[in-house]
Design an enzyme around this catalytic site. Structure first.
Site, PDB file in Angstrom:
ATOM      1  N   ASP A 216      12.961   1.791   1.582  1.00  0.00           N
ATOM      2  CA  ASP A 216      11.671   1.364   1.755  1.00  0.00           C
ATOM      3  C   ASP A 216      10.756   1.203   0.620  1.00  0.00           C
ATOM      4  O   ASP A 216      11.106   1.339  -0.493  1.00  0.00           O
ATOM      5  CB  ASP A 216      10.902   2.499   2.561  1.00  0.00           C
ATOM      6  CG  ASP A 216       9.579   2.304   3.236  1.00  0.00           C
ATOM      7  OD1 ASP A 216       9.285   1.105   3.348  1.00  0.00           O
ATOM      8  OD2 ASP A 216       8.847   3.122   3.027  1.00  0.00           O
ATOM      9  N   GLU A 314      -7.337  -2.469   0.321  1.00  0.00           N
ATOM     10  CA  GLU A 314      -8.773  -2.697   0.290  1.00  0.00           C
ATOM     11  C   GLU A 314      -9.483  -1.336   0.050  1.00  0.00           C
ATOM     12  O   GLU A 314     -10.710  -1.628  -0.610  1.00  0.00           O
ATOM     13  CB  GLU A 314      -9.061  -3.004   1.872  1.00  0.00           C
ATOM     14  CG  GLU A 314      -8.341  -4.206   2.346  1.00  0.00           C
ATOM     15  CD  GLU A 314      -9.092  -4.747   3.689  1.00  0.00           C
ATOM     16  OE1 GLU A 314      -9.261  -3.863   4.570  1.00  0.00           O
ATOM     17  OE2 GLU A 314      -9.312  -5.907   3.723  1.00  0.00           O
ATOM     18  N   LYS A 379     -10.971 -13.573   0.349  1.00  0.00           N
ATOM     19  CA  LYS A 379     -10.139 -13.061  -0.675  1.00  0.00           C
ATOM     20  C   LYS A 379      -8.765 -13.138  -0.033  1.00  0.00           C
ATOM     21  O   LYS A 379      -8.516 -13.117   1.157  1.00  0.00           O
ATOM     22  CB  LYS A 379     -10.387 -11.637  -1.090  1.00  0.00           C
ATOM     23  CG  LYS A 379     -10.064 -10.787   0.077  1.00  0.00           C
ATOM     24  CD  LYS A 379      -9.974  -9.173  -0.366  1.00  0.00           C
ATOM     25  CE  LYS A 379      -9.604  -8.291   0.786  1.00  0.00           C
ATOM     26  NZ  LYS A 379     -10.265  -7.051   0.567  1.00  0.00           N
ATOM     27  N   GLY A 491       7.590  -3.421   5.078  1.00  0.00           N
ATOM     28  CA  GLY A 491       6.636  -4.183   6.263  1.00  0.00           C
ATOM     29  C   GLY A 491       5.667  -5.103   5.301  1.00  0.00           C
ATOM     30  O   GLY A 491       4.794  -5.784   5.963  1.00  0.00           O
ATOM     31  N   ASP A 623      10.241   7.093   3.846  1.00  0.00           N
ATOM     32  CA  ASP A 623       9.288   8.326   3.887  1.00  0.00           C
ATOM     33  C   ASP A 623       8.319   8.127   4.952  1.00  0.00           C
ATOM     34  O   ASP A 623       8.080   9.237   5.133  1.00  0.00           O
ATOM     35  CB  ASP A 623       8.532   8.337   2.554  1.00  0.00           C
ATOM     36  CG  ASP A 623       7.360   7.242   2.574  1.00  0.00           C
ATOM     37  OD1 ASP A 623       7.631   6.142   3.199  1.00  0.00           O
ATOM     38  OD2 ASP A 623       6.163   7.404   2.164  1.00  0.00           O
TER      39      ASP A 623
END
Lengths: 940, 367
Positions: A216, A314, A379, A491, A623
C-alpha cells in the site's frame, strides 16, 4: 427544506430507489422521490456523496438522520471483505508432497514384503518348520485374512518411515521460532512502543520465499502525514518557517519581504492565491472540545481547532495557509470566513463547489466576495490546469512544479477566473441542469464543468509532502536486489503515487515507464494498448539481451483499466487473452504501480498474480482497513501498525511497526526460517529412511516374518528423544550466514528463491543419502555377523569371553550406528555452534548411551520380556563392535561430506561464497568496499 | 481533492491520538539478551576443502594400519569346520539323517573322522552351526516366557500366551515353554584325538563358561529356590520335542534346569538364519603342549536334531580366538578399503582445492 428534528424527519414521505449492492466504494446511483400533499412528487438524485459507508464515524456533528440502504453482507464494506482462508506455506505443501511419496514407499514396501512372504513360504517346510508351528487358531484363519493381517503388520513395522513426529517438531519450531520475531529489538519502534507481532506462526518460512511484494502507499510507504512544504506564486517561493533562498524567514517576514517588493499586480495575485487556497477546498472545521467549560475561540491566535477532510492534502494546505497568515475559520450559513494576516475577517459567499473527480483531476469553487465579485478558484493537477490557463507566469510556475514533482512532492496548481454576472448566471444554469439530470448525470456534469473551468489565470502552485517512511527507499532497493518484484497498490491518483514511487526508488530515473491508464485506453482500444506495450517489452528484452538489468520497466495501471483487463477476459475467454498479455507485461516489469484501486481490486490483483503459471509467493503489506482484503489474499499478509486503526494488523499474519522492518523480516528472519525448516524437513525424512530401511532389509533375512530389528523402546524413542531435540534446536538457532551479511547483501535471498532447498532433486538426494546410509548400516552389521556369505568361515563379533551375539545385539549395533550417524550428520550441517547446539547434540548422544545402559542394565519388573538385558553392555565390551561402529559411521558420513566440499569448491553458490568470505571480510574492510562498490555499480 | 479516495484509515481524521503511557511502553520492549536477539556467541565452522583435507589424510593414515592389524590377526586365527548333516550317501551321518524319527528311543550315532593339519595352540572353542534355521522368525523369537525362565513360580505353572502352541501339553504347563526352548539343539558332540599309536583319547570339553555371565546369574533362574529341581518342576511337563525333562539336562546342579548353559546359549536367538553357537570350550592344559596337536581326530555325534526337513545344515567348528574375536577378515579389509579411499579422496580434494581455490580467489579479486 430541512429536517432538523425527529418530528420533521417523521413527516417526510419519500421512497428511495437504488442500484443493486456492489463493491465499488466510490460509486452509488440512486434517487429519492419525495411525496408532498397535493404537490407533484419531487425527485432528487443520490450519489456517492450522499452515502455513508459502514464503519464511518461522525466527526463534526453530534448526529445525523439517515436511511439504511444496504445492510449486513450487502454493505459495500462487507462486499469488499475477503473471507479469511487458511494459509499454507510452500514448505508445507512440499512437505505434504514428500509425505505422499513416502506413503507410497511405505505401501509398496509392505506390498512387496507381503508378496515375497507368500512366495517364500510356499513350501510348508518354510512356512511351518517343525520348530516353529502356528497355533491352531492361526492355522484356521483364511488365507486372505492372513495375507491382509500380514500386510497390516508390515505397515505397522514400517510406519516409522512416515515422520509423524516431524509434524509435531515443525509445529513446535514454528511456534517457538516465531518468538524471535517478537523479541527482535531492531523491529521495535520506540515511538509506537511496539515491536513486531506474530499472528500466525504457520508462515514463518514463507517470509523467505517472497517473490512479489504488494504494498500500500499511504501509511505504508509514506507516513500518511501530509506537510505543507512550500507554495509558489508567480515563481516566488514561500516556505513557512523554513529556509528560503538561503535566509531563515518566518512566515510573517516572508510575506513582508514580498510586501516590500514593488508591483501591485504581484500583490494582487498573492492575495488571490492565498484566498484561493483558503476557499477552494472541502475542509470542515471542528472546534476543540471545551476545556473546563470554557470554549476557547479560534480568535486567540494559535490553532485551537481541527480541520477535517477526507483528503489529508487539503488539510495540509489549509494548515499551511494558516502558517502563512491566512486562517480559514469556518463555513457558516454558506459564507466562508477567512482571517487574513491583518487579523481581519473576510467573508465569501460559497455559491458552487465543483467537486473533485479523478478524470478532471481538479476542483473548483465559485464564491462571491464581499465586494460582490464572482470568483472561480480552481486547484488541481498541473496537467489539468495548464491547458486551461490563458495568462499568468506559466513558465516559472511550471519549472517549479516540475522540480517539486521530481523531489517527490505532491504538487497542485492554483488558478482563478473572474466571472461577470452574466457568466456566473450561465454557469449556474449549466450546473443546475446537469445536477438535476437523472440520466448520464456524470457525463453532463463533466460537460458543464468543462465549460465553466476555462480561461484561467494561473496564480501559483503548492507542494505538499507526504513524507516517506524512514528508510523506505533503502528497503525497496533491498527488496529489488533480493529479486522481489514490488508492486504499489494505492487508492491515490496516479501523479501522487508516481511521485512517491520515484522518491522511494521504486522507479529509478532510468526506468522506462509503461502506462496502462484510463486516459490512454480512451484514446486507443485496450487491446491495442496491451499489444503495443507487450511488443515494447519483448523487443527491449530481445535487444538488450545481455545487459538485461540496465533497462528495466515500470508499469502504471489504474483501477478502471485493470477491471477492464480482467472483465474482458471473462467475457471472451480464450480468444485474445488479455490476462495473459497483462501478466506477460508485468513479468517483465521490475516495478508496477497500480493506482485508483478499490480494496477488492487490490485483492484481485494479488489473486491474479498468485494464479499465474509460476505460482509465485506473494506478500501484501498495508496499514489500513482497505488493505485487509489483499492482506488476506496474499500468501503472506503483513500489517503495519499505523496510527490509524488496527484492522490491518489484526487481519495480518505478521504486524510490524514500520515499513523498514520488512527488510529484516524478509531478508534475515525469512531467510533463516526457510533454511531452518528446509533442513528440518529434509533431515526428518533422512532420519526416518535411515531408521526404517534396515528394518526393511532385515525382512529378507528373517523369512518376511515382520520381526522388528530394533527393540520396542528404541522404536518408540528414536524420533521422540534420541534424534528430535538436536534438529529442533538446530531449526531454532541455526544461522548459516550472519545477520549482518544477510542485510548487507540482499541478493543472497535469491539463493533460496523458488523453494530451492525443498525441490525434488534435493529431496531425491537426501532420500538417496538415507538409503545409502541404511544399506551401509545393515550390510555392515550383516557382514560382521554373518560367517558364511562373505568369509566362508570365521566367527565374528564375539567378546573375549566368546559369547555369541543374538538378533537384539545385531539390532542394537545397527541402531547405535544409526543414532550416531544421524546426529553427526546434523552436526556437519550446523554452521552456527552456540552452547545450545553443543549441549543438545552431544547431550542427546550421551542420553542415548545412558539410556541404553540403563535399559539393558536392569531386569525391568513391569516388562514381560527381558530381551535387552545386558545386550548393550556386552556389545560395548567387544572390541570389534567399537571398531565397526566407528567404521560404519565414517563410511555413512563420507559421501555427504565429499558432496558438500566438492560443491563448495567447484561451483559455490552466493551463500557459500558469503560464508567463506566471512573471515576475510572482517580482516580486509577494503575488500568489502570494493565488493559493495562493484555490486552497486552493477545495479545501476 | 475532495474525496480523492475514501480512506477507511481516515477514520481518525487528524485528531492526534495520544499514544499509550510511557509505563506500558517500556514493558513491551523486548529484552536485549543475546539469546532473544539471536546473537549468542557461536563457533561457525565451514566444511571447505581446506578444513576437510587434513581430516581425510588422518582418517586414511589411521584406518589403514588398523585394517592391516585386524586382517593379520584374523588370518592368524585357526579354524576348522566340518558339515555333518548327512546329505550325501557318502557322509557318515547319512543313515542317521535318513532314518530320523521323533519317537525312536535308540539314539543314532555317527562318527566323523577329520585331520587337523596344524596344531591349535590356545583355547579352542567348539561351535555348532545351523543353516537355514530361522531363529529370527518373529513367531519364533517371541515364543518364550522370560519370567518363567527367571524362576517365577506363577509363570512356571501358567506360561505366557506368547508360548502358544508350546505352552501346554496334555493340560500340563510346559517348562520351559515356547518354540525356542522346544527346538533346543540336542545333538551330542564328542571329540577324540586319535593318537598315532592307535589309542582314542577323549578330549575333555568344558560345558560351562559358554553363556553370558549375566544371563546365567541374573536373567535365568530355577524356580522356587528349591535345590531339588525335580520337586521344583513338579506339575510341569517337558517340551514336546525334548527327550529329557529340563531338570535332567546336566548332572551338575549348578548347570541344570533353566540355568543350563547349553540351554541359555540356545535361548539367545540368532540374528541371521545361518548362525553358530558356542557349544564347548577346550581349555589349554599347559603352555608346553598345544591344546589340539596336529593329527587325526574323530567326532562322535549323537544324531538327534533333524534339519533336512527345512533343508538345513549342521556343522561343527573348532576355532581359536584373538583379541578381536573369531576369524573375520571382513573388518580388516573394510578398514583398509575405507582408509585408502579416504586417502585417495584427500589427494583428489587437494588437487581440486588447488585449482578451484586459486580460480575463485582470482575471480574475487578481479571483481
Amino acid at each position: 427544506m430541512a429536517f432538523r428534528t425527529e418530528q420533521e424527519v417523521d413527516s417526510l414521505h419519500a421512497t428511495i430507489e437504488c442500484e443493486q449492492p456492489q463493491p465499488d466504494l466510490y460509486k452509488f446511483v440512486g434517487r429519492i422521490n419525495i411525496y408532498k400533499d397535493k404537490e407533484e412528487p419531487s425527485c432528487r438524485p443520490l450519489g456517492a456523496e450522499n452515502l455513508l459507508l459502514r464503519g464511518a464515524t461522525l466527526k463534526n456533528t453530534q448526529h445525523i438522520y439517515a436511511v439504511a440502504v444496504y445492510t449486513g453482507m450487502e454493505t459495500k464494506m462487507a462486499l469488499n471483505y475477503q473471507s479469511k482462508s487458511q494459509k499454507r506455506s510452500a514448505v508445507e505443501k512440499s512437505m505434504n508432497a514428500f509425505l505422499i511419496v513416502y506413503l507410497c514407499i511405505l505401501i509398496s514396501k509392505a506390498v512387496i514384503n507381503t508378496v515375497l512372504k507368500y512366495a517364500w513360504q510356499w513350501s510348508p517346510d518354510r512356512d511351518e518348520p517343525w520348530y516353529n508351528h502356528r497355533t491352531e487358531n492361526e492355522r484356521q484363519r483364511h488365507m486372505v485374512i492372513r495375507a491382509f493381517t500380514d500386510f497390516l503388520a508390515f505397515m505397522v513395522l514400517f510406519n516409522y518411515i512416515i515422520p509423524v513426529s516431524m509434524y509435531v517438531t515443525v509445529e513446535m519450531q514454528k511456534f517457538l521460532g516465531s518468538y524471535f520475531i517478537t523479541w527482535d529489538e531492531e523491529m521495535f519502534d520506540e515511538e509506537l512502543g511496539e515491536g513486531a507481532q506474530v499472528n500466525t506462526s504457520d508462515l514463518n518460512e514463507e517470509l523467505g520465499q517472497v517473490e512479489y511484494v504488494f504494498t500500500d502507499k499511504t501509511g505504508t510507504l509514506t507516513e500518511n502525514n501530509m506537510e505543507f512544504i512550500e507554495c509558489c506564486v508567480d515563481g516566488n517561493v514561500y516556505i513557512p518557517h523554513a529556509i528560503c533562498n538561503g535566509q531563515i524567514l518566518s512566515a510573517a517576514s516572508s510575506i513582508d519581504m514580498i510586501d516590500s517588493s514593488p508591483g501591485g499586480y504581484r500583490r494582487e495575485h498573492e492575495d488571490l492565491f492565498f484566498r484561493a487556497l483558503c476557499l477552494c477546498h472541502t475542509v470542515q472545521v471542528k472546534e476543540e472540545e471545551t476545556v473546563d467549560g470554557i470554549k476557547r475561540g479560534i480568535h486567540q491566535g494559535r490553532p485551537t481547532s481541527f480541520y477535517i477532510s477526507s483528503s489529508p492534502d487539503e488539510v495540509a494546505l489549509v494548515e499551511g495557509m494558516k502558517r502563512l497568515g491566512y486562517t480559514y475559520l469556518r463555513l457558516k450559513d454558506n459564507y466562508m470566513e477567512i482571517l487574513n494576516k491583518d487579523d481581519e475577517i473576510e467573508r465569501f459567499e460559497l455559491l458552487h463547489v465543483l467537486n473533485f473527480d479523478s478524470v478532471r483531476r481538479r476542483m473548483s469553487v465559485i464564491v462571491k466576495s464581499s465586494s460582490g465579485e464572482y470568483l472561480l478558484f480552481c486547484k488541481g493537477a498541473d496537467s489539468s490546469i495548464f491547458p486551461r490557463v490563458v495568462s499568468g507566469k506559466v513558465e516559472q510556475v511550471k519549472a517549479r512544479v516540475e522540480q517539486n514533482a521530481i523531489e517527490g512532492l505532491r504538487t497542485l496548481c492554483v488558478a482563478y477566473r473572474r466571472l461577470s454576472e452574466s457568466e456566473y448566471q450561465e454557469a449556474c444554469h449549466h450546473l443546475n441542469e446537469a445536477k438535476l439530470a437523472l440520466q448520464d448525470r456524470e457525463q453532463r456534469l463533466a460537460q458543464a464543468y468543462d465549460i465553466i473551468e476555462r480561461d484561467f489565470v494561473l496564480l501559483g502552485a503548492t507542494a505538499v509532502e507526504d513524507r516517506l517512511q524512514e528508510k523506505a527507499a533503502d528497503t525497496i532497493e533491498s527488496l529489488h536486489k533480493a529479486g522481489m518484484k514490488v508492486w504499489v497498490l494505492t487508492g491515490d491518483k496516479m501523479e501522487t503515487a508516481a511521485a512517491t514511487c520515484y522518491a522511494s526508488k521504486l522507479f529509478r530515473r532510468s526506468t522506462q515507464i509503461l502506462e496502462l491508464t484510463k486516459k490512454r485506453t480512451e484514446e486507443q482500444s485496450l487491446h491495442d494498448v496491451l499489444f503495443e506495450l507487450n511488443r515494447t517489452v519483448l523487443r527491449q528484452r530481445s535487444i538488450s539481451g545481455l545487459s538485461v538489468d540496465c533497462l528495466d520497466f515500470g508499469l502504471i495501471i489504474d483501477g478502471a483499466t485493470l477491471s477492464a483487463v480482467l472483465k474482458a477476459n471473462q467475457e471472451r475467454a480464450g480468444s485474445g487473452n488479455y490476462r495473459e498479455i497483462f501478466l506477460e507485461i508485468c513479468r517483465n516489469c521490475s516495478a508496477v504501480l497500480c493506482c485508483r484501486m478499490a480494496p477488492l481490486q487490490k485483492a484481485q490483483i494479488v489473486k491474479l498474480i498468485k494464479a499465474s503459471k509460476e505460482h509465485p509467493i506473494t506478500l501484501a503489506i498495508g496499514d489500513g482497513a482497505n488493505d485487509v482484503s489483499m492482506i488476506l489474499e496474499a500468501h503472506v499478509g503483513i500489517g503495519i501498525m499505523g496510527k490509524e486503526g488496527r484492522q490491518a494488523a489484526r487481519n495480518s499474519d505478521y504486524a510490524i511497526p514500520k515499513f523498514k522492518h520488512l527488510k529484516k523480516m524478509l531478508l534475515v528472519h525469512g531467510h533463516y526460517y526457510y533454511i531452518r525448516i528446509a533442513e528440518l524437513v529434509q533431515y526428518f525424512f533422512l532420519q526416518n529412511v535411515c531408521f526404517i530401511f534396515p528394518q526393511f532389509l532385515y525382512q529378507f533375512f528373517c523369512g518376511f516374518s515382520q520381526q522388528p530389528l530394533y527393540d520396542t523402546a528404541y522404536l518408540t524413542l528414536y524420533n521422540i528423544s534420541f534424534t528430535s531435540l538436536p534438529i529442533l534446536l538446530y531449526s531454532l538457532v541455526e544461522q548459516h550466514i550472519t545477520m549482518e551479511t544477510l542485510k548487507r547483501d540482499p541478493s543472497l535471498y535469491r539463493d533460496i528463491a523458488k523453494n530451492s532447498l525443498l525441490r525434488w532433486p534435493v529431496f531425491l538426494y537426501w532420500t538417496c543419502l538415507g538409503v545409502f546410509d541404511a544399506v551401509i548400516f545393515f550390510f555392515g552389521a550383516y557382514f560382521l555377523f554373518d560367517n558364511t556369505t562373505f568369509t566362508s568361515n570365521g566367527q565374528l563379533m564375539t567378546t573375549n569371553t566368546q559369547m555369541m551375539f543374538g538378533n537384539w545385539t545385531f539390532g542394537t549395533l545397527v541402531f547405535t550406528v544409526l543414532v550416531f550417524t544421524v546426529t553427526l550428520k546434523l552436526a556437519l550441517d550446523t554452521h552456527h555452534w552456540t552452547w545450545i547446539n553443543h549441549f543438545v547434540i552431544w547431550g542427546s548422544l550421551l542420553f542415548y548411551v545412558i539410556f541404553s545402559l540403563l535399559w539393558g542394565g536392569i531386569i525391568w519388573p513391569f516388562l514381560n520380556y527381558q530381551r535387552m538385558y545386558y545386550v548393550f553392555m556386552q556389545m560395548l565390551s567387544s572390541g570389534p563392535a567399537w571398531l565397526s561402529i566407528i567404521l560404519l559411521i565414517t563410511v555413512s558420513l563420507l559421501p555427504d561430506v565429499i558432496k558438500k566440499v566438492l560443491c563448495r569448491t567447484m561451483c559455490p553458490t552466493a551463500t557459500e561464497r558469503a560464508q567463506s568470505n566471512r573471515p576475510c571480510l572482517t580482516v580486509e574492510p577494503s575488500t568489502i568496499f570494493m565488493l559493495s562498490q562493484s555490486s552497486s555499480r552493477m545495479s545501476f | 481533492m475532495m474525496a480523492s479516495s475514501y480512506n477507511a484509515k481516515d477514520e481518525d481524521g487528524h485528531i492526534t491520538v495520544s499514544g499509550p503511557g510511557g509505563g506500558t511502553l517500556r514493558s513491551k520492549k523486548p529484552e536485549n539478551t543475546a539469546f532473544k536477539q539471536q546473537r549468542l556467541p557461536a563457533w561457525q565452522p565451514i566444511l571447505t576443502a581446506g578444513t576437510v583435507l587434513p581430516a581425510f589424510f588422518i582418517i586414511g593414515l589411521l584406518f589403514i594400519p588398523i585394517g592391516i592389524g585386524l586382517f593379520v590377526t584374523s588370518n592368524n586365527i585357526k579354524e576348522f569346520e566340518v558339515d555333518y548333516t548327512g546329505v550325501d550317501m557318502s557322509s557318515p551321518c547319512f543313515n542317521c539323517s535318513q532314518n530320523f524319527s521323533w519317537n525312536s528311543t535308540r539314539p543314532c550315532t555317527c562318527t566323523i573322522p577329520f585331520y587337523l593339519d596344524q596344531p591349535y595352540e590356545s583355547n579352542v572353542y567348539v561351535y555348532y552351526g545351523l543353516s537355514n534355521f530361522y531363529q529370527n522368525h518373529r513367531r519364533y523369537v517371541k515364543s518364550r516366557d522370560d519370567s518363567q525362565l527367571n524362576g517365577d513360580v506363577n509363570s512356571l505353572m501358567s506360561p505366557s500366551k506368547e508360548c502358544e502352541p508350546y505352552a501346554f501339553h496334555e493340560n500340563k504347563p510346559i517348562a520351559p515353554c515356547g518354540a525356542i526352548a522346544n527346538s533346543m539343539f540336542n545333538d551330542t558332540l564328542e571329540l577324540f584325538y586319535n593318537d598315532p599309536n592307535g589309542t582314542r583319547i577323549p578330549i575333555p570339553l568344558n560345558t560351562t563358561g559358554i553363556a553370558w555371565w549375566t544371563d546365567k546369574h541374573v536373567k535365568f533362574g530355577n524356580p522356587g529356590g528349591n535345590p531339588n529341581l525335580t520337586a521344583a518342576f513338579q506339575g510341569t511337563t517337558k517340551p514336546v520335542n525334548w527327550r529329557r525333562p529340563v531338570y535332567e539336562l546336566d548332572a551338575d546342579p549348578g548347570n541344570n534346569g533353566f540355568i543350563n548353559e547349553d540351554f541359555i546359549v540356545w535361548m539367545r536367538t540368532a540374528a541371521l538364519p545361518t548362525f553358530r553357537k558356542l557349544y564347548r570350550i577346550i581349555n589349554k592344559k599347559s603352555s608346553m603342549v598345544p591344546t589340539l596337536p596336529r593329527g587325526n581326530y574323530t567326532l562322535e555325534v549323537v544324531y538327534n536334531y533333524p534339519v533336512r526337513s527345512f533343508e538345513g545344515r549342521k556343522r561343527v567348528i573348532l576355532s581359536t580366538i584373538s583379541w578381536m574375536g573369531g576369524k573375520n577378515p571382513f573388518l580388516g579389509i573394510a578398514y583398509i578399503t575405507v582408509g585408502s579411499v579416504c586417502f585417495f579422496l584427500g589427494v583428489v580434494l587437494l588437487i581440486v582445492h588447488h585449482k578451484c581455490g586459486n580460480r575463485n580467489n582470482s575471480a574475487d579479486i578481479s571483481n
